[in-house]
Design a protein around this motif. Structure first.
Motif, mmCIF file in Angstrom:
data_model
loop_
_atom_site.group_PDB
_atom_site.id
_atom_site.type_symbol
_atom_site.label_atom_id
_atom_site.label_comp_id
_atom_site.label_asym_id
_atom_site.label_seq_id
_atom_site.Cartn_x
_atom_site.Cartn_y
_atom_site.Cartn_z
ATOM 1 N N GLY A 372 47.604 51.421 55.965
ATOM 2 C CA GLY A 372 46.516 51.484 56.925
ATOM 3 C C GLY A 372 45.155 51.752 56.313
ATOM 4 N N LYS A 373 45.108 52.035 55.022
ATOM 5 C CA LYS A 373 43.828 52.284 54.364
ATOM 6 C C LYS A 373 43.173 50.971 53.969
ATOM 7 C CE LYS A 373 44.922 56.876 52.511
ATOM 8 N NZ LYS A 373 43.848 57.544 53.288
ATOM 9 N N TYR A 374 41.853 51.048 53.719
ATOM 10 C CA TYR A 374 41.081 49.866 53.367
ATOM 11 C C TYR A 374 40.566 49.995 51.938
ATOM 12 C CZ TYR A 374 41.060 48.898 58.386
ATOM 13 O OH TYR A 374 41.436 48.651 59.680
ATOM 14 N N MET A 375 40.620 48.889 51.207
ATOM 15 C CA MET A 375 40.112 48.839 49.835
ATOM 16 C C MET A 375 39.142 47.669 49.701
ATOM 17 S SD MET A 375 41.487 51.358 48.112
ATOM 18 C CE MET A 375 40.986 50.846 46.466
ATOM 19 N N LEU A 376 38.118 47.876 48.866
ATOM 20 C CA LEU A 376 37.185 46.800 48.549
ATOM 21 C C LEU A 376 37.519 46.256 47.168
ATOM 22 C CD1 LEU A 376 34.611 45.150 49.238
ATOM 23 C CD2 LEU A 376 33.313 46.895 47.987
ATOM 24 N N ASN A 377 37.816 44.976 47.102
ATOM 25 C CA ASN A 377 38.098 44.282 45.844
ATOM 26 C C ASN A 377 36.952 43.326 45.543
ATOM 27 O OD1 ASN A 377 41.450 44.614 45.476
ATOM 28 N ND2 ASN A 377 40.681 44.730 47.569
ATOM 29 N N VAL A 378 36.294 43.477 44.401
ATOM 30 C CA VAL A 378 35.183 42.600 44.035
ATOM 31 C C VAL A 378 35.498 41.924 42.706
ATOM 32 C CG1 VAL A 378 32.713 42.432 43.540
ATOM 33 C CG2 VAL A 378 33.543 44.099 45.216
ATOM 34 N N ALA A 379 35.460 40.593 42.714
ATOM 35 C CA ALA A 379 35.670 39.800 41.504
ATOM 36 C C ALA A 379 34.498 38.837 41.342
ATOM 37 C CB ALA A 379 36.982 39.026 41.596
ATOM 38 N N ARG A 380 34.445 38.199 40.185
ATOM 39 C CA ARG A 380 33.394 37.205 39.956
ATOM 40 C C ARG A 380 34.022 35.936 39.395
ATOM 41 N NH1 ARG A 380 27.835 37.529 39.773
ATOM 42 N NH2 ARG A 380 26.806 35.762 38.776
ATOM 43 N N PHE A 381 33.831 34.829 40.124
ATOM 44 C CA PHE A 381 34.320 33.522 39.701
ATOM 45 C C PHE A 381 33.167 32.581 39.373
ATOM 46 C CE2 PHE A 381 37.166 35.181 43.094
ATOM 47 C CZ PHE A 381 38.252 35.517 42.290
ATOM 48 N N TYR A 382 31.940 33.041 39.607
ATOM 49 C CA TYR A 382 30.745 32.215 39.444
ATOM 50 C C TYR A 382 30.117 32.440 38.075
ATOM 51 C CZ TYR A 382 25.845 30.794 40.098
ATOM 52 O OH TYR A 382 24.600 30.236 39.954
ATOM 53 N N ASP A 383 29.953 31.359 37.316
ATOM 54 C CA ASP A 383 29.250 31.378 36.028
ATOM 55 C C ASP A 383 29.853 32.395 35.055
ATOM 56 O OD1 ASP A 383 27.316 30.218 34.415
ATOM 57 O OD2 ASP A 383 25.837 31.778 34.822
#
Length: 527
Positions: A372-383
């Protein structure tokens, strides 16, 4: 030696003549003339607003001429194309001459420029005696709107009293959209064939130069001029129209239209002559989330060996981000991650709540875990090169107020701020600032409901990425409104900065008279 003596005699004679000359001269070798033009944009809002053809523009600049004679000054106001480049003239390339619009200090001009074009505005002040001059570029992005049958602005797809239609709001705060409101533009252009069914999605193809309008009953491709129907879902939009009608996400990118329908990706290559039909869905097991990237290929000094995908999708069945390459028949896969990454882009934990391209090309995904918890996942696929290290941030979102009740999200390329609406409130969260809680940036009255949001895209104008529109509906009052804000795209807070350049000193401002807006999109006069 003889030459040196001659020069010395000449120099002595020159100074002797000057001492004897009793003419009307005013020499002051300690005080050089200094000519300046005031550069404070807040004092010239008229020069940063959209100019309508036929409008009268008046403005008197502040010019200072220290130690000089202002009677000798001439003034030249002129405009040139925003993109100022050489043109072919006969056998040579030449820069076109600027268009002089006024030759007095006070600009007094009735706009007579080409609709739909954009210009630069300059002033040159010159002393005709000394030759001293100074120039000032007052506005680098001066738009001239198109005629009314080719609308530009914030397009608002809405429903009210059983009717679905489109309003167009032009916001002075945005600088490039004008200052009018056009009501019921689709039904006015199509009085015998209005939209039917509840609104679903409204998008614009920047490559094909057409609209897509989706309601629960119909899918249409529509021309920007006059909003005339070009094709329908069943006739002309697909080679083989999908039997299940469930449009979920659209993106125009890399001269290609991408459409997710019923969890499948359809592709239309607008660069192919005469081809404006979506192909059959890309072969893939699993269901796609309604996410399409807005940044995939950098065309200006790209990183050598960078990922060259035409599009990035998220397969929620597999929990994987996947690349799609030009003319591909299926999706690819990113390299296996190295042991030190923050998370695995090929197997992301949780169910996607919201995914978007943000902060100059990063992909942010809010995931709800099994607990029930929320996580922020940030990746980079640009350049970037796919070296197995594509992740950037992995943050718990326990401190974000009302996140579990959020139904509306928005973010943009201008910064890391993510905005979400829950009931009558809008919150923001920035993943690069170190904050662990959300900020409440707007709260409506009782009965208000935030129905959608839109951020002005980044671009070559000061307001790019800094304007947030919030659509609000009040069921009890049967009325909607648009909240127009200037935001800081990094902190996510309200910030009055470039709005003041065009004389908008309130933040936010409210425009009433709308229905229940379910989606907003931007089309400028140049798209």
């Amino acid at each position: 030696m003889k030459n040196k003596i001659i020069c010395l005699i000449a120099l002595i004679s020159f100074f002797h003549s000057c001492m004897k000359d009793k003419g009307n001269y005013d020499y002051n070798f300690d005080l050089e003339p200094e000519l300046t033009i005031d550069t404070l944009p807040g004092q010239m809002p008229e020069l940063y607003k959209t100019w309508d053809v036929g409008a009268k523009i008046t403005y008197e600049p502040k010019v200072e001429y220290k130690n000089g004679n202002e009677k000798n000054l001439t003034y030249t106001w002129f405009v040139m194309n925003y993109v100022y480049r050489q043109e072919q003239v006969g056998n040579s390339l030449q820069y076109p001459a600027p268009d002089t619009i006024c030759t007095t200090k006070k600009l007094d001009y009735v706009v007579d420029l080409t609709p739909g074009n954009q210009y630069q505005l300059h002033l040159t002040v010159r002393d005709t005696v000394t030759g001293i001059s100074v120039s000032k570029q007052f506005s680098s992005f001066l738009p001239i709107p198109l005629p009314d049958d080719n609308y530009s602005g914030l397009f608002c797809l809405y429903e009210k009293d059983g009717k679905t239609d489109i309003d167009v709001l032009q916001s002075p705060r945005a600088m490039i959209l004008g200052s009018n409101i056009y009501r019921n533009v689709f039904s006015k252009s199509n009085p015998t064939a209005p939209l039917t069914g509840k609104p679903v999605m409204l998008e614009y193809s920047y490559t094909g130069r057409w609209f897509y309008i989706f309601t629960e009953n119909q899918g249409l491709r529509v021309a920007p001029t006059g909003l005339q129907v070009m094709d329908t879902w069943e006739n002309g939009m697909f080679y083989n129209a999908p039997t299940t009608y469930k449009p979920q996400r659209f993106m125009s990118l890399n001269n290609t239209d991408f459409l997710i329908n019923n969890g499948k990706l359809h592709v239309l290559y607008a660069s192919i002559a005469g081809d404006r039909k979506f192909a059959n869905p890309i072969i893939e097991s699993g269901e796609l989330s309604p996410f399409l990237s807005s940044s995939t290929i950098n065309t200006y000094r790209p990183v050598t060996g960078a990922i060259s995908a035409y599009q990035i999708v998220f397969n929620k069945t597999k929990g994987a981000f996947q690349p799609f390459y030009n003319k591909g028949v299926n999706f690819g896969q990113f390299n296996s991650p190295t042991p030190d990454v923050l998370f695995n882009v090929n197997k992301v934990e949780g169910d996607p709540v919201y995914i978007n391209t943000v902060n100059g090309g990063e992909t942010a995904a809010i995931m709800k875990l099994n607990n029930g918890k929320y996580m922020l996942n940030v990746a980079r696929f640009y350049d970037v090169v796919d070296d197995g290290k594509l992740t950037r941030y992995y943050k718990p979102l326990d401190g974000l107020q009302d996140l579990a009740n959020a139904k509306v999200f928005e973010s943009g390329l201008g910064g890391p701020a993510i905005f979400y609406g829950a009931g009558n409130k809008v919150y923001s969260y920035s993943y690069t600032t170190g904050q662990t809680t959300s900020n409440l940036i707007w709260e409506g009255e009782a009965g208000d409901e935030v129905t959608c949001m839109k951020i002005l895209p980044t671009g070559g104008y000061p307001s790019g990425g800094r304007v947030l529109w919030i659509a609000v509906w009040n069921e009890a009052k049967n009325e909607g409104k648009i909240i127009d804000c200037e935001i800081n795209p990094v902190s996510g807070l309200l910030e009055l900065q470039v709005s003041a350049w065009v004389g908008v000193m309130e933040n936010p401002t409210v425009t009433t008279g709308f229905g229940k807006v379910t989606q907003m999109m931007i089309k400028t006069m140049y798209d």
